[in-house]
Design an enzyme around this catalytic site. Structure first.
Site, PDB file in Angstrom:
ATOM      1  CG  HIS A 111      -1.744   1.437   1.031  1.00 23.84           C
ATOM      2  ND1 HIS A 111      -2.682   1.298   0.291  1.00 23.84           N
ATOM      3  CD2 HIS A 111      -1.385   2.429   2.152  1.00 23.84           C
ATOM      4  CE1 HIS A 111      -3.341   2.357   0.617  1.00 23.84           C
ATOM      5  NE2 HIS A 111      -3.058   2.926   1.489  1.00 23.84           N
ATOM      6  CB  SER A 112       1.173   4.433   0.455  1.00 27.97           C
ATOM      7  OG  SER A 112       1.371   5.479   0.145  1.00 27.97           O
ATOM      8  CG  MET A 113       7.348   3.620   0.615  1.00 23.95           C
ATOM      9  SD  MET A 113       8.338   3.513   2.081  1.00 23.95           S
ATOM     10  CE  MET A 113       8.071   2.312   3.417  1.00 23.95           C
TER      11      MET A 113
ATOM     12  CB  ALA B 152       2.413   0.341  -4.730  1.00 21.64           C
TER      13      ALA B 152
ATOM     14  CB  SER C 134      -3.312  -1.019  -2.385  1.00 24.81           C
ATOM     15  OG  SER C 134      -4.187  -0.031  -1.909  1.00 24.81           O
TER      16      SER C 134
END
Length: 266
Positions: free
Chosen positions: A88-90, A92, A116
């Site tokens: 998720h975010s970083m 990913a 994500s």
């Protein structure tokens, strides 16, 4: 190496593993409860990066390539089952870098990469870099993303710890320059919040350029941290992607061909 991971209850019947990588400033606790939401066949393995929660005494890592290499070292003994990476975010971007690192070492590729709330590494930045901002402006930027819960903001000690880790994470994220020929040897599923202004649909779609095994897109109601409000739906989607990847690998082994499919679901 056990400090890198937090597992749910033992699952001797598991036939696949889902490694979960958290957002900048976060920790493995972001995935608390996911094991109870996943099918019994999938072992949920939450990654704990240095510098936070149970690894608070360690220094956070500010170099994405170095972090991916260290995570790949830790993952290698756990590649005894087919697996997928969720970030998720970083997380990913780190999942992508780690998948490339594992591939370069000739180790098993993930059945799927689930990204994500993140743009692909080659997609132009959508906002100025944050990691060198003064503390007050950096905290404001984190709050705007929804990454500073009220409980943290009310505690000067917790704020200091969170800012230290988040700044290091954003440094790793914003200074990473992957090779231009970067590819992911797997299908990619991109997930995002329909109201995430920082990561619009076009940024999620940019992951299709890196996928060697097909691409799908799924949007959920909510903003950058949409998954906090609907973890069951997100876990179901991630596990479905893992099962799809395993099925595709089985078909490739049976037919000797790699199906590549471009899909996008609203």
């Amino acid at each position: 190496m056990t400090s890198w991971f937090r597992h749910g209850p033992a699952r001797p019947e598991a036939t696949a593993r889902l490694f979960c990588l958290h957002h900048a400033g976060g920790g493995a606790s972001s995935f608390a409860g996911w094991a109870a939401l996943a099918p019994a066949e999938i072992d949920i393995c939450a990654v704990q990066l240095p510098g936070r929660e149970s690894r608070m005494a360690e220094a956070p890592v500010t170099d994405m390539g170095a972090l991916a290499a260290r995570l790949a070292d830790a993952m290698e003994p756990r590649l005894d089952l087919p697996y997928a990476l969720f970030g998720h975010s970083m997380g990913a971007r780190l999942a992508c870098a780690t998948a490339a690192t594992l591939a370069a070492r000739g180790l098993p590729a993930p059945a799927a990469l689930i990204v994500s709330a993140s743009r692909a590494p080659h997609h132009p930045p959508l906002a100025p870099d944050l990691h060198e901002l003064p503390d007050e402006r950096f905290a404001e930027a984190l709050a705007a993303l929804g990454g500073l819960p009220d409980a943290i903001r009310r505690s000067s000690e917790m704020m200091a710890m969170t800012m230290r880790v988040a700044r290091a994470d954003f440094a790793a994220l914003e200074t990473w320059h992957p090779p231009g020929d970067l590819r992911v040897p797997a299908a990619i599923l991109a997930l995002g919040g329909a109201d995430d202004r920082g990561v619009p649909r076009s940024a999620l779609e940019s992951w299709a350029d890196l996928a060697d095994g097909g691409f799908r897109l799924r949007l959920f109601p909510g903003g950058h941290f949409y998954l906090k409000d609907q973890p069951g739906a997100v876990v179901a989607e991630a596990c479905s992607a893992l099962f799809r990847g395993l099925d595709a690998a089985h078909r490739r082994g049976r037919d000797g061909a790699r199906p590549v499919r471009q899909e996008a679901h609203p």
